[in-house]
Design a protein around this motif. Sequence first.
Motif, mmCIF file in Angstrom:
data_model
loop_
_atom_site.group_PDB
_atom_site.id
_atom_site.type_symbol
_atom_site.label_atom_id
_atom_site.label_comp_id
_atom_site.label_asym_id
_atom_site.label_seq_id
_atom_site.Cartn_x
_atom_site.Cartn_y
_atom_site.Cartn_z
ATOM 1 N N LEU A 50 0.600 -0.864 0.557
ATOM 2 C CA LEU A 50 0.279 -0.288 0.380
ATOM 3 C C LEU A 50 0.515 1.530 -0.226
ATOM 4 O O LEU A 50 0.318 2.184 -0.368
ATOM 5 C CB LEU A 50 -0.821 0.415 1.020
ATOM 6 C CG LEU A 50 -1.968 -1.282 1.123
ATOM 7 C CD1 LEU A 50 -2.799 -1.196 2.541
ATOM 8 C CD2 LEU A 50 -2.751 -0.367 0.073
ATOM 9 N N GLY A 51 2.061 1.384 0.728
ATOM 10 C CA GLY A 51 2.587 2.596 0.690
ATOM 11 C C GLY A 51 3.607 2.650 1.920
ATOM 12 O O GLY A 51 2.656 2.743 3.229
ATOM 13 N N LYS A 52 4.401 3.624 2.000
ATOM 14 C CA LYS A 52 5.053 4.134 3.516
ATOM 15 C C LYS A 52 4.098 5.169 4.173
ATOM 16 O O LYS A 52 4.406 5.346 5.508
ATOM 17 C CB LYS A 52 6.031 4.318 3.115
ATOM 18 C CG LYS A 52 7.294 3.099 3.074
ATOM 19 C CD LYS A 52 8.161 3.851 3.275
ATOM 20 C CE LYS A 52 9.694 2.568 2.911
ATOM 21 N NZ LYS A 52 11.014 3.466 2.009
ATOM 22 N N THR A 53 3.980 5.932 2.846
ATOM 23 C CA THR A 53 3.271 7.679 4.033
ATOM 24 C C THR A 53 1.208 7.452 3.077
ATOM 25 O O THR A 53 0.506 6.573 2.460
ATOM 26 C CB THR A 53 3.094 8.539 3.033
ATOM 27 O OG1 THR A 53 2.464 8.868 1.921
ATOM 28 C CG2 THR A 53 4.729 9.018 3.172
ATOM 29 N N LYS A 54 0.522 8.067 4.205
ATOM 30 C CA LYS A 54 -1.323 8.589 4.440
ATOM 31 C C LYS A 54 -1.092 8.181 2.675
ATOM 32 O O LYS A 54 -2.214 7.929 2.241
ATOM 33 C CB LYS A 54 -1.350 9.040 4.886
ATOM 34 C CG LYS A 54 -2.923 9.634 5.084
ATOM 35 C CD LYS A 54 -3.626 10.492 5.524
ATOM 36 C CE LYS A 54 -3.038 12.107 4.482
ATOM 37 N NZ LYS A 54 -3.571 13.797 4.837
ATOM 38 N N SER A 55 -0.700 9.466 2.344
ATOM 39 C CA SER A 55 -1.240 9.807 0.111
ATOM 40 C C SER A 55 -0.923 8.605 -0.754
ATOM 41 O O SER A 55 -1.754 7.978 -0.993
ATOM 42 C CB SER A 55 0.119 11.187 -0.174
ATOM 43 O OG SER A 55 -0.441 10.977 -1.321
ATOM 44 N N GLN A 56 0.341 8.030 -0.273
ATOM 45 C CA GLN A 56 0.637 6.472 -0.480
ATOM 46 C C GLN A 56 -0.458 5.390 -0.699
ATOM 47 O O GLN A 56 -1.097 4.484 -1.673
ATOM 48 C CB GLN A 56 2.136 6.647 -0.550
ATOM 49 C CG GLN A 56 3.316 7.078 -0.925
ATOM 50 C CD GLN A 56 4.417 6.087 -0.583
ATOM 51 O OE1 GLN A 56 5.047 5.178 0.687
ATOM 52 N NE2 GLN A 56 5.664 6.679 -1.203
ATOM 53 N N ARG A 57 -0.848 5.238 0.628
ATOM 54 C CA ARG A 57 -1.831 3.903 1.048
ATOM 55 C C ARG A 57 -2.957 4.765 0.115
ATOM 56 O O ARG A 57 -3.677 3.648 -0.445
ATOM 57 C CB ARG A 57 -1.998 3.885 2.377
ATOM 58 C CG ARG A 57 -1.031 3.547 3.278
ATOM 59 C CD ARG A 57 -1.058 2.883 4.373
ATOM 60 N NE ARG A 57 -1.591 4.456 4.926
ATOM 61 C CZ ARG A 57 -0.216 4.962 6.129
ATOM 62 N NH1 ARG A 57 1.033 4.402 5.947
ATOM 63 N NH2 ARG A 57 -0.101 5.566 6.867
ATOM 64 N N ILE A 58 -3.471 5.744 0.354
ATOM 65 C CA ILE A 58 -5.022 5.886 -0.162
ATOM 66 C C ILE A 58 -5.002 6.307 -1.786
ATOM 67 O O ILE A 58 -5.951 5.666 -2.658
ATOM 68 C CB ILE A 58 -5.532 7.920 0.283
ATOM 69 C CG1 ILE A 58 -5.471 7.265 2.126
ATOM 70 C CG2 ILE A 58 -5.967 8.102 -0.586
ATOM 71 C CD1 ILE A 58 -5.461 8.900 2.134
ATOM 72 N N THR A 59 -3.514 7.028 -2.328
ATOM 73 C CA THR A 59 -4.115 6.790 -3.952
ATOM 74 C C THR A 59 -3.701 4.986 -4.622
ATOM 75 O O THR A 59 -4.442 4.767 -5.410
ATOM 76 C CB THR A 59 -2.372 6.945 -4.358
ATOM 77 O OG1 THR A 59 -2.823 8.579 -3.905
ATOM 78 C CG2 THR A 59 -2.360 6.893 -5.819
ATOM 79 N N THR A 60 -3.030 4.095 -3.667
ATOM 80 C CA THR A 60 -3.144 3.012 -3.678
ATOM 81 C C THR A 60 -4.176 2.478 -3.841
ATOM 82 O O THR A 60 -4.890 1.852 -4.467
ATOM 83 C CB THR A 60 -2.013 1.845 -3.196
ATOM 84 O OG1 THR A 60 -0.650 2.600 -3.554
ATOM 85 C CG2 THR A 60 -1.731 0.729 -3.251
ATOM 86 N N MET A 61 -5.083 2.128 -2.597
ATOM 87 C CA MET A 61 -6.128 1.504 -3.154
ATOM 88 C C MET A 61 -7.235 2.399 -4.007
ATOM 89 O O MET A 61 -8.078 1.647 -4.295
ATOM 90 C CB MET A 61 -6.546 1.592 -1.024
ATOM 91 C CG MET A 61 -6.017 1.507 -0.170
ATOM 92 S SD MET A 61 -6.176 1.287 1.423
ATOM 93 C CE MET A 61 -7.295 0.617 1.703
ATOM 94 N N ILE A 62 -7.199 3.968 -3.667
ATOM 95 C CA ILE A 62 -8.499 4.220 -5.110
ATOM 96 C C ILE A 62 -8.400 3.514 -6.636
ATOM 97 O O ILE A 62 -8.484 3.161 -7.497
ATOM 98 C CB ILE A 62 -8.703 5.850 -4.838
ATOM 99 C CG1 ILE A 62 -8.665 6.371 -3.049
ATOM 100 C CG2 ILE A 62 -8.886 6.834 -5.809
ATOM 101 C CD1 ILE A 62 -8.873 7.939 -3.113
#
Length: 333
Positions: free
Chosen positions: A212-224
Amino acid sequence: MNVREQTQTIERLTLSRYAALSENSRGRSRPEPEDPMRPCYQRDRDRILHCKAFRRLKQKTQVFLSPEGDHYRTRLTHTLEVSQIARTIARALRLNEDLTEAIALGHDLGHTPFGHAGERALNRLCPGGFTHYRQSLRVVEYLEKDGKGLNLTWEVRNGIVTHTTGEWARTLEGQTVRYADHIAFLNHDIEDALSAGVLSNDALPPDAVRVLGKTKSQRITTMITDLVANSADGEMHFSPNVEDAYHLLKDFMYSTVYVDKQAKREEKKVDKVVEELYARLCDDPSLMPNFYMQIAYKEGIDRAVVDYISGMSDHFAIRLFEDWLVPQKWHVL
């Protein structure tokens, strides 16, 4: 052709065949004339945005009870973040953004003071139990506007009551909000926990971070991005890898942050506050405003008390508790 009809034509020509078109809505419980400018879901969005229950969300707990910092989430900021994520997904899939936004803005209107701790307390006290999603539906169908409700469309009401668990919404817009709610609370609760010092980035499950990623932004972007890529066929779902990573991260949060002693040390007091308010109001319903007295007469005291308490903000509930149950200083004239 008026503005509403022009907008409905644009929907028909540009939205996905899986989208819920305004002109095809199942309608409202109480029929009313169409607005010349706004399609039905846009009107629903506006009604929710301007209702009293929406404004009270600004002083309702998301995760941390009455945090001192300015940047911790409240139930209102959570709702706005869910709306933003849901609209991003809806636009990418060419779904109805007005319907998506209306459901997102209304999904937590029935949430209790003190977040899920308050919900659990009312669930124990209320005959038949209590859930915030059913209460959100009751808010828009009845409690708002002094018993008249907001008279929302069937699709918005269906999306609100199915946003958390159990049966899925009958529209993809409602399903979008359910995914957006999960994406938002998981990642934003992580950020709040990091700010509060009850969690460090190094503690997050490596397998989930890798996907998913290390940061909040990366995780949200990956999931969306993953959700959009895997939902173009009219069925919404993550890919298996992202689904597994999401559940791994969610299980981690429920086993650590959501039960952290420092973050939750005040929650044991919530039971006391809610129990005392509930008992006092059941003993003396006249302490409630007249509207809730009418509910007590029609539907029973327990129902009225639950409606009244669940609608309170954190601050209002604490103030009532102090006024009724904490001895006041004696002032000599």
